[in-house]
Design a protein around this motif. Structure first.
Motif, PDB file in Angstrom:
ATOM      1  N   ARG A 157       1.016  -1.095  -0.042  1.00 47.63           N
ATOM      2  CA  ARG A 157       0.282   0.171   0.053  1.00 47.63           C
ATOM      3  C   ARG A 157       0.967   1.176   0.043  1.00 47.63           C
ATOM      4  O   ARG A 157       0.492   2.230  -0.746  1.00 47.63           O
ATOM      5  CB  ARG A 157      -0.906  -0.150   1.177  1.00 47.63           C
TER       6      ARG A 157
ATOM      7  N   GLU B 260       1.845   6.405  -7.174  1.00 46.13           N
ATOM      8  CA  GLU B 260       0.787   7.229  -7.581  1.00 46.13           C
ATOM      9  C   GLU B 260       1.422   8.726  -7.482  1.00 46.13           C
ATOM     10  O   GLU B 260       1.118   9.422  -8.451  1.00 46.13           O
ATOM     11  CB  GLU B 260      -0.561   6.937  -6.976  1.00 46.13           C
TER      12      GLU B 260
ATOM     13  N   THR C 143       2.336   1.784  -3.479  1.00 43.75           N
ATOM     14  CA  THR C 143       1.460   2.161  -4.340  1.00 43.75           C
ATOM     15  C   THR C 143       1.038   3.562  -4.192  1.00 43.75           C
ATOM     16  O   THR C 143       1.199   4.163  -5.197  1.00 43.75           O
ATOM     17  CB  THR C 143       0.180   1.138  -4.069  1.00 43.75           C
TER      18      THR C 143
END
Length: 184
Positions: A139, A146, A142
């Motif tokens: 997470r 992003e 990620t």
């Protein structure tokens, strides 16, 4: 279980071919099966252990120093002599490292692997905890990806470095608008 006939079958089946005729199934021939070559010697030097396990010699020494590998017996000349149990243990350590376990966690897993009472339950608990940590890390990665992708997309790739959203972000300046920050 292979009874050694597989190599002989290959020789017999190919006996009619001139390029394969006359070959035996011994280790020094060109036709033999994997079981004939994968026999592990009774003892391995540190170099032999490194080759058999795919782990560097310095890493083996480090693992031995850290107690992940039991101290090796020594030959009369003082060379380390590892047995097949050391190879299995080293493979265990390598596989656990590839799953992301720390050396301390691997030490615990090794201890649990011999615990007939609570070993499997303890291993499962540690593996579950590692899985939770991996999910958290995924997470985080990620989110980082992003954020970086957004900065790369916003960057014109040319012009004044003061207006580069990537550099602005790294310098801690807001880059939400296309205008550079005003200095007071």
């Amino acid at each position: 279980m292979d009874d050694g006939r597989s190599a002989l079958v290959l020789v017999e089946e190919s006996a009619g071919r001139s390029d394969m005729a006359g070959l035996d199934s011994g280790v020094h021939s060109r036709v033999y099966h994997r079981a004939m070559t994968s026999a592990i010697p009774k003892t391995l030097s540190i170099g032999g252990l490194a080759r058999a396990s795919g782990v560097a010699i310095d890493t083996i020494r480090f693992y031995e120093k850290e107690g992940l590998l039991l101290p090796a017996e020594r030959s009369e000349a003082g060379y380390r002599q590892f047995d097949s149990q050391a190879l299995r243990r080293l493979q265990f350590v390598r596989e656990a490292k590839q799953l992301g376990f720390s050396l301390d966690e691997i030490r615990e897993l090794l201890a649990l692997s011999t615990d007939r009472e609570a070993g499997v339950q303890g291993v499962q608990q540690r593996a579950r905890q590692r899985l939770i940590e991996l999910d958290q890390r995924i997470r985080e990665l990620t989110r980082m990806r992003e954020a970086l992708a957004g900065l790369v997309e916003a960057c014109p790739g040319q012009g004044d470095p003061k207006n580069c959203p990537i550099l602005m972000s790294l310098q801690g300046r807001a880059c939400h608008s296309s205008k550079p920050d005003r200095e007071s």
